[in-house]
Design a protein around this motif. Structure first.
Motif, short mmCIF file in Angstrom:
data_model
loop_
_atom_site.label_atom_id
_atom_site.label_comp_id
_atom_site.label_asym_id
_atom_site.label_seq_id
_atom_site.Cartn_x
_atom_site.Cartn_y
_atom_site.Cartn_z
N SER A 81 1.09 -1.60 -0.70
CA SER A 81 -0.12 0.12 -0.58
C SER A 81 1.20 1.07 -0.11
CB SER A 81 -0.54 0.23 1.29
OG SER A 81 0.18 0.27 2.22
N VAL A 82 -0.05 2.52 0.11
CA VAL A 82 0.81 3.45 -0.17
C VAL A 82 2.00 3.86 0.74
CG1 VAL A 82 0.29 6.50 -0.40
CG2 VAL A 82 -0.81 4.60 -2.02
N LYS A 112 2.46 1.22 2.95
CA LYS A 112 3.88 0.42 3.39
C LYS A 112 5.10 1.27 2.25
CE LYS A 112 5.90 -3.37 4.52
NZ LYS A 112 6.54 -4.43 5.69
N LEU A 113 4.52 1.37 1.76
CA LEU A 113 5.91 2.43 0.58
C LEU A 113 6.88 3.16 1.10
CD1 LEU A 113 6.83 2.36 -2.68
CD2 LEU A 113 5.26 3.50 -3.44
N ARG A 114 5.99 4.04 1.51
CA ARG A 114 6.24 5.18 2.37
C ARG A 114 7.18 4.75 2.94
NH1 ARG A 114 5.30 10.49 1.68
NH2 ARG A 114 2.69 10.51 0.12
N ALA A 115 7.04 3.73 4.47
CA ALA A 115 7.51 3.61 5.48
C ALA A 115 8.99 2.58 5.18
CB ALA A 115 6.76 2.45 5.99
N LEU A 116 9.05 1.95 3.72
CA LEU A 116 9.83 1.51 2.78
C LEU A 116 10.91 1.95 2.25
CD1 LEU A 116 8.39 -1.59 1.49
CD2 LEU A 116 9.64 -2.07 3.01
N LEU A 117 10.45 3.20 2.12
CA LEU A 117 11.55 4.29 1.51
C LEU A 117 12.24 4.85 2.26
CD1 LEU A 117 9.32 5.09 -1.74
CD2 LEU A 117 11.68 4.00 -2.26
N SER A 118 11.18 5.05 3.46
CA SER A 118 11.14 6.38 4.53
C SER A 118 13.48 6.31 5.06
CB SER A 118 11.10 6.55 6.13
OG SER A 118 11.04 5.15 6.65
N PRO A 119 13.90 5.07 5.79
CA PRO A 119 15.13 5.69 5.74
C PRO A 119 16.44 6.25 4.78
CG PRO A 119 14.37 3.13 5.48
CD PRO A 119 13.47 4.27 5.06
N LEU A 120 15.87 5.81 3.87
CA LEU A 120 16.11 6.72 2.43
C LEU A 120 15.77 8.34 1.53
CD1 LEU A 120 18.60 6.27 0.52
CD2 LEU A 120 17.71 5.28 -1.17
N ALA A 121 15.22 8.19 1.82
CA ALA A 121 14.56 9.78 1.56
C ALA A 121 12.70 9.57 1.27
CB ALA A 121 14.84 9.90 0.27
N GLU A 122 12.40 11.02 1.86
CA GLU A 122 11.13 10.23 1.98
C GLU A 122 9.98 10.89 0.70
OE1 GLU A 122 7.00 9.87 4.00
OE2 GLU A 122 8.74 9.83 4.55
N ARG A 168 -5.69 -4.59 -5.69
CA ARG A 168 -3.86 -4.46 -5.93
C ARG A 168 -3.62 -3.55 -6.88
NH1 ARG A 168 -2.20 -10.62 -6.84
NH2 ARG A 168 -2.33 -11.77 -5.59
N PHE A 169 -1.69 -3.13 -7.23
CA PHE A 169 -2.06 -1.98 -8.22
C PHE A 169 -0.66 -2.72 -9.03
CE2 PHE A 169 -2.41 0.14 -3.92
CZ PHE A 169 -3.45 0.63 -4.24
N THR A 170 -0.19 -1.69 -10.62
CA THR A 170 -0.13 -2.50 -11.56
C THR A 170 1.73 -1.96 -11.88
OG1 THR A 170 -1.01 -0.62 -12.91
CG2 THR A 170 -1.95 -3.22 -12.32
N GLU A 171 1.40 -0.01 -11.37
CA GLU A 171 2.55 0.84 -11.80
C GLU A 171 2.24 1.86 -10.61
OE1 GLU A 171 2.85 1.78 -15.13
OE2 GLU A 171 0.77 2.31 -15.73
#
Length: 170
Positions: A25-26, A28-38, A65-68
């Motif tokens: 989800s959005v 989860k995606l933000r959480a995965l990216l947060s160590p590098l950049a928001e 689900r999302f495709t891209e």
């Protein structure tokens, strides 16, 4: 989300996320990216209804689900860094997305407004197609009703001729 006022207008840059794994989800995606950049903004393209129905019918999950997706970062440097660092690496060390890879591409010269224009254009095209199909269906229904009415008139005419023949014979 809005871009902070300290960032010069037009300096924001976008990254394309070519594959979105199931259950990402959005948030989860933000959480995965947060160590590098928001990311300042995130857009994930929903899966088509027909593809979703086909997947659910085939035994897949019925969840959304999302495709891209597209990610906007404050500046070009951050966007390039994220795309270069994460491209073709595992999303997580452990967890649900440990076997999924990031498939990212920095979009040179691409702005968020281009994406919103694209989405709006696709929506307009879809609406126009639906209107055209509805008009065509209405036209077919009218033609069908006209043919039925012509058939009734023809039957009445045949009945009338049969009645005249019977009177003439008697």
């Amino acid at each position: 989300m809005s871009v902070s006022p300290s960032v010069p207008v037009g300096s924001a840059s976008c990254v394309y996320l070519a594959r979105v794994p199931p259950a990402l989800s959005v948030t989860k995606l933000r959480a995965l990216l947060s160590p590098l950049a928001e990311p300042t903004r995130v857009y994930l393209q929903k899966e088509d209804r027909s593809a979703s129905k086909r997947r659910a019918r085939g035994g897949g999950g019925a969840g959304r689900r999302f495709t891209e997706g597209w990610l906007e970062f404050r500046d070009k440097k951050t966007a390039k860094k994220v795309a270069d660092t994460l491209h073709m690496t595992n999303m997580e060390r452990k967890g649900r997305h440990a076997d999924d890879l990031w498939v990212l591409k920095y979009l040179r010269g691409f702005t968020w407004s281009m994406l919103t224009e694209k989405v709006a254009y696709e929506r307009r095209v879809k609406d126009a197609r639906l209107r055209r199909e509805a008009a065509e269906a209405g036209r077919e229904v009218r033609e069908w009703k006209d043919r039925i009415e012509e058939g009734r008139k023809f039957e009445m005419m045949v009945e009338k001729k049969k009645g005249k023949r019977k009177r003439g014979e008697a």
